[in-house]
Design a protein around this motif. Structure first.
Motif, mmCIF file in Angstrom:
data_model
loop_
_atom_site.group_PDB
_atom_site.id
_atom_site.type_symbol
_atom_site.label_atom_id
_atom_site.label_comp_id
_atom_site.label_asym_id
_atom_site.label_seq_id
_atom_site.Cartn_x
_atom_site.Cartn_y
_atom_site.Cartn_z
ATOM 1 N N ALA A 101 27.034 70.220 44.871
ATOM 2 C CA ALA A 101 28.340 70.878 44.773
ATOM 3 C C ALA A 101 28.217 72.397 44.922
ATOM 4 N N VAL A 102 27.220 72.982 44.251
ATOM 5 C CA VAL A 102 27.020 74.438 44.325
ATOM 6 C C VAL A 102 26.645 74.856 45.748
ATOM 7 N N MET A 103 25.717 74.126 46.358
ATOM 8 C CA MET A 103 25.311 74.458 47.718
ATOM 9 C C MET A 103 26.475 74.306 48.692
ATOM 10 N N GLY A 104 27.314 73.292 48.478
ATOM 11 C CA GLY A 104 28.464 73.096 49.344
ATOM 12 C C GLY A 104 29.415 74.281 49.313
ATOM 13 N N ALA A 105 29.658 74.824 48.122
ATOM 14 C CA ALA A 105 30.548 75.984 47.993
ATOM 15 C C ALA A 105 29.951 77.212 48.683
ATOM 16 N N ILE A 106 28.642 77.411 48.521
ATOM 17 C CA ILE A 106 27.978 78.561 49.149
ATOM 18 C C ILE A 106 28.056 78.468 50.672
ATOM 19 N N VAL A 107 27.769 77.283 51.203
ATOM 20 C CA VAL A 107 27.797 77.088 52.656
ATOM 21 C C VAL A 107 29.200 77.309 53.215
ATOM 22 N N THR A 108 30.217 76.864 52.495
ATOM 23 C CA THR A 108 31.598 77.053 52.942
ATOM 24 C C THR A 108 31.912 78.537 53.134
ATOM 25 N N VAL A 109 31.539 79.355 52.159
ATOM 26 C CA VAL A 109 31.794 80.795 52.248
ATOM 27 C C VAL A 109 31.059 81.401 53.435
ATOM 28 N N ILE A 110 29.810 81.022 53.633
ATOM 29 C CA ILE A 110 29.013 81.566 54.738
ATOM 30 C C ILE A 110 29.650 81.228 56.086
ATOM 31 N N ILE A 111 30.095 79.985 56.237
ATOM 32 C CA ILE A 111 30.696 79.558 57.510
ATOM 33 C C ILE A 111 31.967 80.349 57.806
ATOM 34 N N LEU A 112 32.791 80.565 56.798
ATOM 35 C CA LEU A 112 34.016 81.338 57.005
ATOM 36 C C LEU A 112 33.701 82.765 57.455
ATOM 37 N N LEU A 113 32.576 83.310 56.991
ATOM 38 C CA LEU A 113 32.202 84.673 57.354
ATOM 39 C C LEU A 113 31.647 84.781 58.774
ATOM 40 N N ILE A 114 30.959 83.746 59.251
ATOM 41 C CA ILE A 114 30.286 83.841 60.557
ATOM 42 C C ILE A 114 31.087 83.246 61.703
ATOM 43 N N THR A 115 32.205 82.585 61.422
ATOM 44 C CA THR A 115 32.923 81.845 62.463
ATOM 45 C C THR A 115 33.296 82.721 63.665
ATOM 46 N N GLU A 116 33.950 83.853 63.434
ATOM 47 C CA GLU A 116 34.428 84.674 64.545
ATOM 48 C C GLU A 116 33.287 85.252 65.385
ATOM 49 N N PRO A 117 32.275 85.899 64.783
ATOM 50 C CA PRO A 117 31.188 86.420 65.624
ATOM 51 C C PRO A 117 30.401 85.328 66.334
ATOM 52 N N PHE A 118 30.293 84.142 65.723
ATOM 53 C CA PHE A 118 29.562 83.044 66.365
ATOM 54 C C PHE A 118 30.218 82.667 67.687
ATOM 55 N N PHE A 119 31.514 82.431 67.685
ATOM 56 C CA PHE A 119 32.195 82.006 68.907
ATOM 57 C C PHE A 119 32.338 83.142 69.912
ATOM 58 N N ALA A 120 32.427 84.363 69.407
ATOM 59 C CA ALA A 120 32.504 85.516 70.319
ATOM 60 C C ALA A 120 31.233 85.659 71.144
ATOM 61 N N SER A 121 30.102 85.171 70.607
ATOM 62 C CA SER A 121 28.831 85.270 71.342
ATOM 63 C C SER A 121 28.750 84.288 72.495
ATOM 64 N N PHE A 122 29.680 83.329 72.566
ATOM 65 C CA PHE A 122 29.611 82.291 73.588
ATOM 66 C C PHE A 122 30.617 82.451 74.717
ATOM 67 N N THR A 123 31.812 82.920 74.404
ATOM 68 C CA THR A 123 32.859 82.881 75.417
ATOM 69 C C THR A 123 33.740 84.127 75.349
ATOM 70 N N ASP A 124 34.196 84.543 76.513
ATOM 71 C CA ASP A 124 35.191 85.615 76.572
ATOM 72 C C ASP A 124 36.541 85.060 76.999
ATOM 73 N N ASP A 125 36.648 83.728 77.047
ATOM 74 C CA ASP A 125 37.920 83.080 77.328
ATOM 75 C C ASP A 125 38.743 83.083 76.038
ATOM 76 N N PRO A 126 39.864 83.808 75.989
ATOM 77 C CA PRO A 126 40.613 83.934 74.733
ATOM 78 C C PRO A 126 41.167 82.603 74.226
ATOM 79 N N GLU A 127 41.503 81.690 75.135
ATOM 80 C CA GLU A 127 42.059 80.402 74.697
ATOM 81 C C GLU A 127 40.992 79.539 74.030
ATOM 82 N N ILE A 128 39.807 79.459 74.663
ATOM 83 C CA ILE A 128 38.709 78.671 74.080
ATOM 84 C C ILE A 128 38.286 79.263 72.742
ATOM 85 N N TYR A 129 38.202 80.608 72.688
ATOM 86 C CA TYR A 129 37.815 81.288 71.447
ATOM 87 C C TYR A 129 38.802 80.989 70.322
ATOM 88 N N ALA A 130 40.085 81.091 70.618
ATOM 89 C CA ALA A 130 41.104 80.867 69.584
ATOM 90 C C ALA A 130 41.074 79.420 69.093
#
Length: 451
Positions: A101-130
Motif C-alpha cells: 500500500a505504501v509503495m503504491g502511493a509513492i509510485v502514484t505520486v512519481i508517475i503524476l510528476l513525470i507524465t508530461e516530460p515523459f511524453f514530451a520526449s517522444f512526440t511533438d504531435d500535440p494531439e498524440i501528446y494530449a
C-alpha cells in the motif's frame, strides 16, 4: 496448521497443473486490461492507439512494481510454510500488505510528476501528446489497488490456494471489459470520455479486484492470516521481500525499458510503426504473462521444496514446468504464424501497418520458446535464492543483448533488424541460462542452500 502440504506429496505433473492453471489464467487476465484498452482505443483512431502505446512503458512498470512486492511475499510465505514456521508466514502477510500500500502511493505520486516530460520526449504531435497525458493521469491512480490486490493474490498462491486469486482477477477484467466501450464511446447515457474512459475502466477493474481480494483473505478460511496480536513492522521482512522479488521486477520492468527504447528506434521510421509495436506488445504480453502465470505456479512448489530440503521434487518442478512452458509458447507461435493478418485486424490495422506487421509478427513470435526455457531457469534460480543469476538472465534477455542487436541490425537492414533482434537476444540468452544451470547446481545444508 495441521496436515501435510500437497506441495510435498502430490505427484508433480498434476500438482503443477493444479497450481499453475489458476495463476496462468490470472496473469493472462492481468494483461488483458491493456489488450482490451488497445482494442477499443484503436477504434477511435491510429493516433489514439499510438498515445496508449507510448503510455505502455509506464503501465508496464506499474505492474512490475506490483509483481515485485507480490512475488517477494509469495516466496517468503511458501518458504516459511515449508519450514513449518506459521508465525513468520502470518507476519509476512501483514508486513507485505502494508508495504504494498505504501509503495503504491509513492509510485502514484512519481508517475503524476513525470507524465508530461515523459511524453514530451517522444512526440511533438500535440494531439498524440494530449491523448497520452490524459490517459496516464487517470491510470496513475490504479497503482495502490494494483499493488495490494496482487500482493494478496501472491499471498494465497504461496499457500497453494490458486483458485480464489484467479476469480478476483477475472472479476476485475470482466468489469474493465464491460466499462471500456461504455465510457470510451458514451453508451447508456454515460459521457463520451475517449481514452480517459479506457483509463477509468482500468482503475475501476483493479479497485474491484482489490476489494474482492481483501474479502477472500479476511473472511474465508486460509492457511495464513493477517497477524494483528503482537504484530510489529519488521524491516528485515521488508528487505527480504525487496531482495527476493527483485528478479521478477527486473523481468517485468525490463519490458517497460525495452518498449521505451524500441519506440525510440521505431519513431524514426513512422508513428504507424510505433502503433504496430504497441499492438504487438499487447499480444506478446498475453503470451509472456501467461508463461509468467505458469512460473508463479511453479515458484511456490520450488520454494517450498527448497525450504524443506527436497532436492528431487525441486528438480522435478523445474523439469515439468519447462516442458509445459515450451508447449504453451510453441502453440502460440503456431497461431501467430497461421493467422497474423486476422490478429492485426483486431487493432484496426491499416494497409501500411499490415505490410510490415505480418512478417514482423512471425519473426518476433519465434523467440517465445527460447524465452520460456530461459524464464523457467531464472525462476528456479530465484526460488533457490540465487537472485543474482536470476537477474542476470532477465537483464540479458531484454536489455544487454537486445539493444546492441537493435542498433547493429537496424543499421544494416533497417526496420527489419529491430524484429530480428528479439530472436537473436532470446537465442543467446537461453544458451547462457543452460550454462549457468549446469555449472552452478543447488547444494543443500540442513534444508538451506549455502550461498
Amino acid at each position: 496448521m495441521s496436515g501435510v502440504n500437497k506441495m510435498e506429496t502430490r505427484p508433480m505433473f498434476p500438482l503443477i497443473v493444479s497450481m499453475a492453471v489458476p495463476p496462468l489464467i490470472s496473469m493472462f487476465m492481468q494483461y488483458t486490461y491493456n489488450f482490451v484498452d488497445c482494442m477499443f482505443v484503436s477504434w477511435i483512431g491510429e493516433k489514439a492507439l499510438t498515445a496508449v502505446s507510448l503510455a505502455f512503458p509506464i503501465t508496464t512498470l506499474m505492474v512490475a512494481m506490483s509483481i515485485w512486492i507480490g512475488v517477494g511475499v509469495n516466496v517468503l510465505i511458501a518458504n516459511s510454510l515449508g519450514q513449518k514456521n506459521q508465525d513468520k508466514a502470518d507476519s509476512v502477510v501483514t508486513n507485505g500488505i502494508i508495504l504494498s500500500a505504501v509503495m503504491g502511493a509513492i509510485v502514484t505520486v512519481i508517475i503524476l510528476l513525470i507524465t508530461e516530460p515523459f511524453f514530451a520526449s517522444f512526440t511533438d504531435d500535440p494531439e498524440i501528446y494530449a491523448l497520452a497525458v490524459r490517459y496516464m493521469r487517470v491510470c496513475a491512480f490504479l497503482e495502490v489497488s494494483s499493488m495490494v490486490h496482487i500482493c494478496i493474490q501472491k499471498i494465497l498462491q504461496g499457500t497453494g490456494n490458486m483458485i480464489a486469486p484467479m476469480w478476483f482477477q477475472i472479476a476485475g477484467v470482466v468489469l474493465n471489459f464491460v466499462l471500456d466501450p461504455i465510457l470510451i464511446f458514451g453508451y447508456f447515457g454515460f459521457p463520451k470520455m475517449g481514452v480517459e474512459g479506457a483509463a477509468v475502466s482500468t482503475v475501476c477493474g483493479y479497485t474491484f479486484s482489490m476489494i474482492l481480494a481483501f474479502y477472500v483473505l479476511l473472511f474465508r478460511k486460509q492457511k495464513v492470516r493477517m497477524k494483528i496480536k503482537g504484530f510489529h513492522i519488521d524491516f528485515k521482512i521488508f528487505r527480504d521481500i525487496f531482495v527476493i522479488g527483485f528478479p521478477s521486477f527486473i523481468m517485468n520492468a525490463l519490458g517497460a525499458f525495452m518498449t521505451y527504447f524500441t519506440n525510440m528506434f521505431l519513431v524514426l521510421y513512422s508513428t504507424t510503426a510505433v502503433a504496430f509495436f504497441g499492438a504487438y506488445f499487447k499480444l506478446q504480453q498475453i503470451v509472456i504473462m501467461t508463461l509468467n502465470g505458469l512460473v508463479q505456479g511453479c515458484i511456490p512448489i520450488m520454494s517450498y521444496n527448497y525450504g524443506a530440503g527436497n532436492k528431487q521434487r525441486l528438480y522435478q518442478a523445474l523439469k515439468y514446468g519447462t516442458g509445459i512452458g515450451v508447449a504453451l509458447t510453441g502453440a502460440s507461435i503456431v497461431i501467430f504464424w497461421m493467422f497474423p493478418g486476422q490478429i492485426l485486424r483486431i487493432f484496426n490495422a491499416s494497409d501500411e501497418m499490415m505490410s510490415f506487421g505480418i512478417p514482423a509478427l512471425k519473426i518476433m513470435c519465434t523467440s517465445y520458446v527460447f524465452a520460456a526455457a530461459a524464464t523457467m531457469i531464472a525462476s528456479f534460480m530465484q526460488s533457490t535464492k540465487r537472485v543474482g543469476f536470476s537477474m542476470l538472465i532477465n537483464i540479458l534477455r531484454q536489455l544487454v543483448l537486445l539493444l546492441p542487436f537493435m542498433m547493429m541490425l537496424s543499421h544494416f537492414i533497417g526496420m527489419k533488424g529491430i524484429w530480428w533482434s528479439f530472436l537473436a537476444a532470446e537465442t543467446i540468452t537461453v544458451i547462457f541460462s543452460f550454462y549457468l544451470y549446469r555449472k552452478y547446481p543447488v547444494t543443500f545444508s540442513h534444508g538451506r542452500e549455502q550461498i
